[in-house]
Motif scaffolding. Structure first.
Motif, PDB file in Angstrom:
ATOM      1  N   GLU A   1     -53.072  29.023  37.577  1.00 31.66           N
ATOM      2  CA  GLU A   1     -53.181  29.491  36.193  1.00 31.66           C
ATOM      3  C   GLU A   1     -54.305  30.513  36.055  1.00 31.66           C
ATOM      4  O   GLU A   1     -54.146  31.563  35.421  1.00 31.66           O
ATOM      5  N   GLN A   2     -55.456  30.199  36.647  1.00 31.94           N
ATOM      6  CA  GLN A   2     -56.613  31.076  36.525  1.00 31.94           C
ATOM      7  C   GLN A   2     -56.386  32.403  37.243  1.00 31.94           C
ATOM      8  O   GLN A   2     -56.725  33.470  36.729  1.00 31.94           O
ATOM      9  N   LEU A   3     -55.790  32.341  38.432  1.00 36.32           N
ATOM     10  CA  LEU A   3     -55.567  33.565  39.196  1.00 36.32           C
ATOM     11  C   LEU A   3     -54.524  34.459  38.526  1.00 36.32           C
ATOM     12  O   LEU A   3     -54.633  35.686  38.550  1.00 36.32           O
ATOM     13  N   VAL A   4     -53.509  33.842  37.927  1.00 38.62           N
ATOM     14  CA  VAL A   4     -52.507  34.630  37.200  1.00 38.62           C
ATOM     15  C   VAL A   4     -53.150  35.362  36.021  1.00 38.62           C
ATOM     16  O   VAL A   4     -52.855  36.534  35.757  1.00 38.62           O
ATOM     17  N   LYS A   5     -54.049  34.675  35.313  1.00 37.36           N
ATOM     18  CA  LYS A   5     -54.757  35.328  34.201  1.00 37.36           C
ATOM     19  C   LYS A   5     -55.536  36.549  34.671  1.00 37.36           C
ATOM     20  O   LYS A   5     -55.696  37.527  33.938  1.00 37.36           O
ATOM     21  N   GLU A   6     -56.016  36.491  35.896  1.00 36.29           N
ATOM     22  CA  GLU A   6     -56.823  37.582  36.451  1.00 36.29           C
ATOM     23  C   GLU A   6     -55.973  38.621  37.173  1.00 36.29           C
ATOM     24  O   GLU A   6     -56.504  39.567  37.761  1.00 36.29           O
TER      25      GLU A   6
ATOM     26  N   TYR B   1     -49.270  34.299  47.370  1.00 38.04           N
ATOM     27  CA  TYR B   1     -48.197  34.069  48.339  1.00 38.04           C
ATOM     28  C   TYR B   1     -48.344  32.646  48.857  1.00 38.04           C
ATOM     29  O   TYR B   1     -49.431  32.244  49.308  1.00 38.04           O
ATOM     30  N   ALA B   2     -47.262  31.858  48.788  1.00 35.17           N
ATOM     31  CA  ALA B   2     -47.287  30.467  49.253  1.00 35.17           C
ATOM     32  C   ALA B   2     -46.158  30.249  50.235  1.00 35.17           C
ATOM     33  O   ALA B   2     -45.005  30.607  49.961  1.00 35.17           O
ATOM     34  N   ILE B   3     -46.461  29.650  51.389  1.00 35.24           N
ATOM     35  CA  ILE B   3     -45.450  29.426  52.412  1.00 35.24           C
ATOM     36  C   ILE B   3     -45.703  28.111  53.128  1.00 35.24           C
ATOM     37  O   ILE B   3     -46.852  27.724  53.382  1.00 35.24           O
ATOM     38  N   SER B   4     -44.627  27.397  53.438  1.00 34.34           N
ATOM     39  CA  SER B   4     -44.667  26.267  54.355  1.00 34.34           C
ATOM     40  C   SER B   4     -43.232  25.985  54.765  1.00 34.34           C
ATOM     41  O   SER B   4     -42.296  26.611  54.272  1.00 34.34           O
TER      42      SER B   4
ATOM     43  N   TRP C   1     -49.226  21.921  44.066  1.00 38.52           N
ATOM     44  CA  TRP C   1     -50.319  22.893  43.913  1.00 38.52           C
ATOM     45  C   TRP C   1     -50.452  23.341  42.456  1.00 38.52           C
ATOM     46  O   TRP C   1     -51.558  23.507  41.952  1.00 38.52           O
ATOM     47  N   ASN C   2     -49.317  23.530  41.811  1.00 36.22           N
ATOM     48  CA  ASN C   2     -49.336  24.014  40.432  1.00 36.22           C
ATOM     49  C   ASN C   2     -49.334  22.890  39.394  1.00 36.22           C
ATOM     50  O   ASN C   2     -48.946  23.108  38.240  1.00 36.22           O
ATOM     51  N   GLY C   3     -49.751  21.701  39.805  1.00 33.04           N
ATOM     52  CA  GLY C   3     -49.897  20.613  38.840  1.00 33.04           C
ATOM     53  C   GLY C   3     -48.610  19.909  38.516  1.00 33.04           C
ATOM     54  O   GLY C   3     -48.323  19.635  37.346  1.00 33.04           O
ATOM     55  N   ASN C   4     -47.808  19.594  39.558  1.00 28.29           N
ATOM     56  CA  ASN C   4     -46.516  18.923  39.396  1.00 28.29           C
ATOM     57  C   ASN C   4     -45.559  19.756  38.534  1.00 28.29           C
ATOM     58  O   ASN C   4     -44.853  19.247  37.667  1.00 28.29           O
TER      59      ASN C   4
ATOM     60  N   GLU D   1     -41.684  25.058  38.192  1.00 26.50           N
ATOM     61  CA  GLU D   1     -41.595  26.456  37.768  1.00 26.50           C
ATOM     62  C   GLU D   1     -42.890  27.196  38.096  1.00 26.50           C
ATOM     63  O   GLU D   1     -43.966  26.609  38.145  1.00 26.50           O
ATOM     64  N   LYS D   2     -42.768  28.496  38.280  1.00 24.89           N
ATOM     65  CA  LYS D   2     -43.942  29.328  38.516  1.00 24.89           C
ATOM     66  C   LYS D   2     -44.649  29.640  37.192  1.00 24.89           C
ATOM     67  O   LYS D   2     -44.025  29.639  36.129  1.00 24.89           O
ATOM     68  N   PHE D   3     -45.933  29.938  37.259  1.00 28.59           N
ATOM     69  CA  PHE D   3     -46.643  30.443  36.092  1.00 28.59           C
ATOM     70  C   PHE D   3     -46.305  31.909  35.849  1.00 28.59           C
ATOM     71  O   PHE D   3     -46.317  32.376  34.725  1.00 28.59           O
ATOM     72  N   SER D   4     -46.005  32.635  36.935  1.00 29.84           N
ATOM     73  CA  SER D   4     -45.658  34.050  36.817  1.00 29.84           C
ATOM     74  C   SER D   4     -44.679  34.428  37.922  1.00 29.84           C
ATOM     75  O   SER D   4     -45.006  34.312  39.103  1.00 29.84           O
ATOM     76  N   GLU D   5     -43.485  34.873  37.544  1.00 27.16           N
ATOM     77  CA  GLU D   5     -42.512  35.350  38.529  1.00 27.16           C
ATOM     78  C   GLU D   5     -43.011  36.616  39.222  1.00 27.16           C
ATOM     79  O   GLU D   5     -42.671  36.876  40.374  1.00 27.16           O
ATOM     80  N   ASP D   6     -43.798  37.398  38.530  1.00 27.45           N
ATOM     81  CA  ASP D   6     -44.274  38.669  39.088  1.00 27.45           C
ATOM     82  C   ASP D   6     -45.416  38.485  40.083  1.00 27.45           C
ATOM     83  O   ASP D   6     -45.536  39.243  41.049  1.00 27.45           O
ATOM     84  N   LEU D   7     -46.259  37.457  39.861  1.00 22.52           N
ATOM     85  CA  LEU D   7     -47.482  37.321  40.659  1.00 22.52           C
ATOM     86  C   LEU D   7     -47.430  36.187  41.680  1.00 22.52           C
ATOM     87  O   LEU D   7     -48.378  36.002  42.437  1.00 22.52           O
ATOM     88  N   GLU D   8     -46.344  35.412  41.708  1.00 24.60           N
ATOM     89  CA  GLU D   8     -46.236  34.313  42.664  1.00 24.60           C
ATOM     90  C   GLU D   8     -45.005  34.506  43.550  1.00 24.60           C
ATOM     91  O   GLU D   8     -43.895  34.638  43.055  1.00 24.60           O
ATOM     92  N   THR D   9     -45.224  34.495  44.859  1.00 28.84           N
ATOM     93  CA  THR D   9     -44.139  34.586  45.838  1.00 28.84           C
ATOM     94  C   THR D   9     -44.101  33.302  46.644  1.00 28.84           C
ATOM     95  O   THR D   9     -45.113  32.899  47.221  1.00 28.84           O
ATOM     96  N   TYR D  10     -42.936  32.642  46.673  1.00 26.38           N
ATOM     97  CA  TYR D  10     -42.749  31.404  47.426  1.00 26.38           C
ATOM     98  C   TYR D  10     -41.823  31.684  48.610  1.00 26.38           C
ATOM     99  O   TYR D  10     -40.770  32.307  48.442  1.00 26.38           O
TER     100      TYR D  10
END
Length: 382
Positions: free
Chosen positions: A180-185, A190-193, A205-208, A211-220
């Motif tokens: 949440e904080q990084l999206v605001k900034e 990028y998240a991978i496993s 990681w995103n608090g259960n 959904e993503k906080f931002s489709e533009d700023l988060e890549t899974y």
């Protein structure tokens, strides 16, 4: 309907719990009430798949619990002891079983029944919830004659996807997450496993949240895990994860990247020392490759863990015992926190933990941390 552990508790402790619940039920039973164990199996064999890695595992559990299709025994103790004597299997890997009298299952799940899933954690609960909750749109396996039951979970395991629809208590509301904080900034993440830990770098990681906080700023990115016992391929998908992670690092598109290598945990849980050593060595090789990529882009690498497992593979023998038993549960040893590529002085405080890492990441990214967080682990940036 019992799902046996042996991963977060001693590997062959199932009978302790079976005895406790059967004694409890015996005290309840009378001429008008008959509570008993109706079916069961190990959590790594039936019912409790996660992240859609192995739906046939859920299908097998469904057929055992709901339709009573499985190897029959007179009681759970007989089932557990028979499987142990036949193959030496530990609790988590116990095949499914059905309790029967005169060849008939004692506890089929039928129309009008109430079914409660007593599971707190969400990852291994969701697929069986979907099998009970979803209608004709469910296409993961043939449920046969699906009973009309009143199904509820201990809590709602995914509020975004409404899984399950009914539940006994509200799930914890987790807010102020790092993402949440990084999206605001405006930080690109990028998240991978691989499948076995994909939810750990996304959902948990995103608090259960699924959904993503931002489709533009988060890549899974998910690398499909092999559907095979972990001790048979202890390197798992470490090489494939590393290939994609290095490509993402060198692309320059992302300011914060995260991964989880499952080897130490998933292979460590098997209790197989030789396989676990190979798994840890595979992660060592991967980290060596990542270090070079981080150096190439003048980046910073943080290395840590959420608990121990592969670090302690045997329990000390109890008094009178001579054999060291394999330790399949998590350990209580402290985990390292390593900063590579930044000249910093870290605090050395026994109170430090995972909740201090979010502010540390923000400090290294030169962005403002959330005011509700615990402080950074960095004492001084040189």
């Amino acid at each position: 309907h019992i799902l046996l552990d042996g991963r977060d508790v001693p590997e062959t402790s199932a009978l302790t719990y079976v005895d406790e619940i059967e004694n409890f039920m015996n005290d309840l039973n009378d001429d008008s009430f008959d509570a008993r164990i109706a079916s069961g199996g190990g959590r790594m064999q039936i019912t409790m798949d996660r992240y859609e890695a192995n739906w046939p595992m859920v299908e097998e559990g469904w057929n055992i619990h709901v339709h009573g299709k499985g190897r029959q025994f007179a009681n759970a103790t007989e089932a557990i002891e028979t499987y142990r004597n036949e193959t030496g299997v530990v609790d988590q890997d116990l095949p499914g079983f059905v309790i029967a009298e005169n060849g008939q299952p004692v506890g089929l799940i039928e129309d009008g029944d109430s079914v409660i899933l007593f599971n707190f954690r969400g990852d291994r609960a969701q697929e069986i919830c979907r099998a009970f909750d979803e209608g004709e749109e469910f296409d993961k396996f043939d449920r046969g004659n699906k009973p009309d039951v009143n199904f509820a979970g201990m809590l709602q395991y995914d509020a975004d996807l409404n899984i399950p629809k009914r539940y006994l208590t509200e799930p914890p509301k987790i807010k102020y997450t790092l993402t949440e904080q990084l999206v605001k900034e405006g930080i690109n993440e990028y998240a991978i496993s691989e499948t076995q830990k994909f939810g750990h770098v996304t959902y948990f990681w995103n608090g259960n949240r699924s959904e993503k906080f931002s489709e533009d700023l988060e890549t899974y990115v998910q690398v499909d895990s092999d559907v095979i016992p972990f001790e048979q391929r202890p390197w798992m998908k470490s090489a494939e994860i590393t290939d994609k992670l290095i490509e993402a690092i060198e692309s320059g598109k992302y300011q914060f990247l995260r991964t989880n290598y499952p080897n130490g945990d998933m292979v460590g849980h098997t209790g197989n020392l030789e396989a676990t050593i190979i798994g840890v060595e595979a992660v060592d090789l991967a980290l060596g490759r990542i270090l070079k990529a981080v150096e190439k882009v003048n980046g910073i690498l943080l290395v840590t863990a959420d608990h121990g497992n592969a670090d302690e593979m045997y329990d000390k023998p109890k008094e009178g015992e001579k054999v060291h038993k394999a330790k399949t549960s998590h350990t209580l040893n402290k985990v390292p926190f390593i900063v590579y590529g930044a000249d910093v002085k870290l605090k050395h405080d026994d109170d430090m933990g995972l909740s201090d890492i979010a502010a540390t990441v923000c400090q290294l990214l030169d962005v403002k941390p959330n005011e509700n967080w615990r402080p950074s682990i960095i004492e001084e940036m040189k």
